[in-house]
Design a protein around this motif. Structure first.
Motif, PDB file in Angstrom:
ATOM      1  N   GLN A 136       0.838  -1.199   0.000  1.00 14.87           N
ATOM      2  CA  GLN A 136       0.000   0.000   0.000  1.00 14.87           C
ATOM      3  C   GLN A 136       0.871   1.247   0.000  1.00 14.87           C
ATOM      4  OE1 GLN A 136      -2.396  -0.548   3.508  1.00 14.87           O
ATOM      5  NE2 GLN A 136      -4.125  -1.413   2.354  1.00 14.87           N
ATOM      6  N   HIS A 137       1.916   1.219   0.793  1.00 15.42           N
ATOM      7  CA  HIS A 137       2.844   2.342   0.853  1.00 15.42           C
ATOM      8  C   HIS A 137       3.486   2.574  -0.511  1.00 15.42           C
ATOM      9  CE1 HIS A 137       5.572   5.211   2.619  1.00 15.42           C
ATOM     10  NE2 HIS A 137       6.625   4.539   2.152  1.00 15.42           N
ATOM     11  N   ILE A 140       0.992   4.141  -2.753  1.00 17.15           N
ATOM     12  CA  ILE A 140       0.811   5.554  -2.422  1.00 17.15           C
ATOM     13  C   ILE A 140       1.990   6.367  -2.934  1.00 17.15           C
ATOM     14  CG2 ILE A 140       0.750   7.191  -0.499  1.00 17.15           C
ATOM     15  CD1 ILE A 140      -0.899   5.079   1.017  1.00 17.15           C
ATOM     16  N   GLU A 141       3.206   5.864  -2.763  1.00 19.68           N
ATOM     17  CA  GLU A 141       4.389   6.569  -3.248  1.00 19.68           C
ATOM     18  C   GLU A 141       4.381   6.651  -4.773  1.00 19.68           C
ATOM     19  OE1 GLU A 141       8.010   4.866  -1.790  1.00 19.68           O
ATOM     20  OE2 GLU A 141       7.639   5.545   0.251  1.00 19.68           O
ATOM     21  N   GLY A 143       1.814   6.736  -6.633  1.00 16.42           N
ATOM     22  CA  GLY A 143       0.811   7.709  -7.009  1.00 16.42           C
ATOM     23  C   GLY A 143       1.307   9.125  -6.825  1.00 16.42           C
TER      24      GLY A 143
END
Length: 161
Positions: A136-137, A140-141, A143
Motif C-alpha cells: 500500500q505504501h 501511495i508513493e 501515485g
C-alpha cells in the motif's frame, strides 16, 4: 511297667508334636492345656511318679518356650502383612496420582501445541499485514510520482531487451 513308660513317652511326645513345622501358637496352647490335664499321681505312675512329673515339667517348659516363639513369629507375620497391605494401599494411591498427573501433563501439552499453532498463525498474519502495508505504501508513493509521458514509456519499452 512298660505301660507306665509308654505314658511317660506320650508326655514327652507332646513336645515332639509341637516342634512340627507350621505349628501355631493356638495349637501349642491347646497341647499345653491337654498336658496340664494329665494327672500324675502315685496310683497311676507308682515308683515312676517323679520321672513322670519331671517329664511333664520339662515338656511343659519347652512347650511354653515354643509357644512364646510362635506368638512372636505370628505377631511379626501379622505386622508384615499389615505393612504389605499399607504398601499396596500407598502404591495404589501413587498410581492414581501419577495417572492424574499424566492426564494433566497431556492436557497441558495439547494446550501448548494449540498456543504454538495460534502464535504461528498470528505471526503469519502479521507478516501478511506488513506485506500489505508495504505494498500500500508503495502504491501511495507511486501515485505521488509524476506520471511519465507516453513517449517516454514507449522509449523505455523499446529499450528493453
Amino acid at each position: 511297667m512298660a505301660e507306665i513308660r509308654e505314658h511317660i513317652t506320650v508326655i514327652r511326645g507332646y513336645l515332639t508334636h509341637c516342634e512340627q513345622a507350621g505349628m501355631t501358637s493356638e495349637r501349642i496352647a491347646n497341647g499345653i492345656a491337654a498336658l496340664e490335664s494329665i494327672v500324675i499321681d502315685h496310683g497311676t505312675y507308682a515308683e515312676f511318679e517323679f520321672e513322670a512329673q519331671k517329664a511333664r515339667d520339662e515338656t511343659m517348659a519347652a512347650m511354653w518356650r515354643l509357644h512364646t516363639l510362635a506368638v512372636s513369629r505370628e505377631l511379626e507375620a501379622a505386622r508384615l502383612e499389615a505393612q504389605r497391605l499399607e504398601n499396596e494401599r500407598v502404591a495404589a494411591q501413587l498410581a492414581e496420582a501419577q495417572a492424574r498427573i499424566n492426564a494433566e501433563a497431556a492436557a497441558i501439552r495439547r494446550q501448548a501445541e494449540e498456543v504454538a499453532a495460534q502464535r504461528a498463525e498470528s505471526e503469519r498474519l502479521e507478516r501478511l499485514a506488513a506485506e500489505i502495508r508495504e505494498r500500500q505504501h508503495m502504491v501511495i508513493e507511486a501515485g505521488a510520482l509524476a506520471p511519465l509521458p507516453n513517449e517516454r514509456v514507449g522509449e523505455i519499452l523499446r529499450a528493453m531487451p
